[in-house]
Design a protein around this motif. Structure first.
Motif, mmCIF file in Angstrom:
data_model
loop_
_atom_site.group_PDB
_atom_site.id
_atom_site.type_symbol
_atom_site.label_atom_id
_atom_site.label_comp_id
_atom_site.label_asym_id
_atom_site.label_seq_id
_atom_site.Cartn_x
_atom_site.Cartn_y
_atom_site.Cartn_z
ATOM 1 N N LEU A 285 9.137 -34.833 23.083
ATOM 2 C CA LEU A 285 8.056 -33.858 23.125
ATOM 3 C C LEU A 285 8.033 -32.943 21.902
ATOM 4 C CD1 LEU A 285 8.441 -32.821 26.862
ATOM 5 C CD2 LEU A 285 6.580 -34.180 25.892
ATOM 6 N N ARG A 286 9.167 -32.761 21.259
ATOM 7 C CA ARG A 286 9.315 -31.770 20.198
ATOM 8 C C ARG A 286 8.253 -31.876 19.095
ATOM 9 N NH1 ARG A 286 13.626 -28.600 19.331
ATOM 10 N NH2 ARG A 286 14.965 -29.921 20.632
ATOM 11 N N PRO A 287 7.919 -33.075 18.591
ATOM 12 C CA PRO A 287 6.941 -33.142 17.490
ATOM 13 C C PRO A 287 5.529 -32.751 17.890
ATOM 14 C CG PRO A 287 8.244 -35.168 17.646
ATOM 15 C CD PRO A 287 8.485 -34.397 18.898
ATOM 16 N N HIS A 288 5.269 -32.652 19.204
ATOM 17 C CA HIS A 288 3.895 -32.460 19.672
ATOM 18 C C HIS A 288 3.597 -31.047 20.158
ATOM 19 C CE1 HIS A 288 3.548 -36.828 19.511
ATOM 20 N NE2 HIS A 288 4.634 -36.924 20.240
ATOM 21 N N LEU A 289 4.616 -30.189 20.244
ATOM 22 C CA LEU A 289 4.444 -28.878 20.861
ATOM 23 C C LEU A 289 4.785 -27.755 19.903
ATOM 24 C CD1 LEU A 289 6.091 -29.562 24.343
ATOM 25 C CD2 LEU A 289 3.690 -29.785 23.704
ATOM 26 N N TYR A 290 4.334 -26.541 20.242
ATOM 27 C CA TYR A 290 4.708 -25.364 19.480
ATOM 28 C C TYR A 290 6.202 -25.101 19.665
ATOM 29 C CZ TYR A 290 -0.337 -24.411 19.461
ATOM 30 O OH TYR A 290 -1.691 -24.497 19.304
ATOM 31 N N PRO A 291 6.863 -24.536 18.670
ATOM 32 C CA PRO A 291 8.303 -24.271 18.787
ATOM 33 C C PRO A 291 8.665 -23.404 19.986
ATOM 34 C CG PRO A 291 7.608 -24.047 16.505
ATOM 35 C CD PRO A 291 6.355 -24.212 17.321
ATOM 36 N N TRP A 292 7.814 -22.402 20.307
ATOM 37 C CA TRP A 292 8.150 -21.508 21.413
ATOM 38 C C TRP A 292 7.969 -22.205 22.764
ATOM 39 C CZ3 TRP A 292 4.714 -20.605 17.491
ATOM 40 C CH2 TRP A 292 3.343 -20.767 17.765
ATOM 41 N N GLN A 293 7.131 -23.227 22.829
ATOM 42 C CA GLN A 293 7.042 -24.013 24.060
ATOM 43 C C GLN A 293 8.323 -24.826 24.261
ATOM 44 O OE1 GLN A 293 3.411 -26.090 23.034
ATOM 45 N NE2 GLN A 293 2.165 -24.755 24.335
ATOM 46 N N ILE A 294 8.806 -25.404 23.176
ATOM 47 C CA ILE A 294 10.062 -26.146 23.240
ATOM 48 C C ILE A 294 11.218 -25.215 23.610
ATOM 49 C CG2 ILE A 294 11.759 -27.419 21.868
ATOM 50 C CD1 ILE A 294 9.390 -29.119 22.571
#
Length: 307
Positions: A285-294
């Motif tokens: 999921l990491r490449p597709h989401l904002y850093p704060w969501q991760i």
């Protein structure tokens, strides 16, 4: 491709007909990945993601990933001629209609359901996330009027209905003319069904995935605008046997019970381990989401591992 059928039963409470079947030669292209934090639908890549806001309520976050035309095309050509038929007494006909799709699913036990949604059904959707439009946290100014950054950039919702359906196609890709077309068809008395996919995991704690809408976004929008409960064709991957094998491992010397007087487990030899079928993959999921969501998910996945 071979399938076998176990049982067919009509549930009188909501006129629901079901059929159990098995997929043995699926390609595993379409799957739901999950943990106790949340789950997401994958068709070669993540498409739609739901996870708990962990704020002390039943709130959830939803993220729609960019549109996949390949995913859409998979469903457009296979069964569209039969969407207007009533399968409430013809579950075999529905399975035959949908059977060309089974090749993209994972192998395993499945249940096919056909029923009319409850009157409190809901449909949650959002525009797709666009990482290029948000380069830094400063664009949103960190906390805005007391709102956390994740709440500012992530759509949240509360689900109260069993028939809560989650979009896999972002809102900006929906066609208003297509919605009007289906509204006209429905007003004329036609009832095209929508196709939903879910995974059942834990029968003890009622742990099930979201109801992901595989096909029928325009139809469901039309039903929603008209205030009419839609007919649902739901494919359920039945993972309960996997959970049962996890719960009743040979190394557990006796059944696990909870002592409500002492609020302690009665079997101290029982060790809770992460079920092998929990496959929520933060790196995917990491490449597709904002850093704060991760960051939010990583924090609460760590808490889950401690559980």
């Amino acid at each position: 491709m071979s399938f076998y059928y176990i049982i067919m039963v009509l549930r009188k409470d909501r006129n629901e007909e079901t059929m159990n079947f098995k997929i043995e030669n699926g390609q595993g292209i379409l799957t739901i990945k999950a943990s106790h934090l949340g789950d997401y639908l994958v068709y070669k890549r993540p498409l739609s993601l739901i996870w708990g806001d962990c704020a002390g309520s039943i709130g959830n976050y939803i993220v729609l990933l960019p549109y996949s035309q390949e995913y859409r095309d998979e469903f457009l050509t296979l069964y569209q001629e039969g969407i207007y038929k009533d399968y409430s007494h013809n579950i075999e006909g529905l399975e035959k209609l949908l059977s060309p799709l089974w090749k993209i699913f994972e192998n395993g036990d499945y249940v096919l359901e056909y029923y009319t949604a409850t009157q409190d059904w809901s449909f949650y959707r959002d525009t797709s996330i666009d990482l290029l439009n948000v380069k830094t946290k400063e664009r949103y100014g960190g906390n805005v009027e007391g709102m956390k950054l994740i709440d500012k950039t992530t759509y949240g919702f509360y689900s109260y209905s069993e028939d809560c359906f989650i979009a896999t196609q972002p809102t900006e890709k929906l066609n208003s003319k297509r919605i009007r077309y289906f509204k006209k068809e429905i007003k004329a008395g036609k009832r095209p069904f929508v196709l939903v996919y879910r995974n059942n995991y834990d029968p003890i704690n009622d742990f099930i995935s979201q109801n992901y809408l595989l096909d029928g976004h325009h139809k469901l929008m039309a039903y929603q605008e008209l205030g009419i409960a839609p007919p649902i064709a739901r494919v359920i991957k039945d993972s309960r046997k996997l959970w049962e094998r996890y719960i009743y491992q040979p190394w557990v010397p006796e059944p696990f019970f909870w002592n409500y007087d002492t609020a302690e487990p009665t079997n101290w030899d029982y060790e809770m381990e992460r079920p092998t079928f929990w496959n929520f993959d933060i790196e995917e999921l990491r490449p597709h989401l904002y850093p704060w969501q991760i960051e939010h998910m990583e924090q609460h996945l760590e808490e889950e591992s401690e559980w």
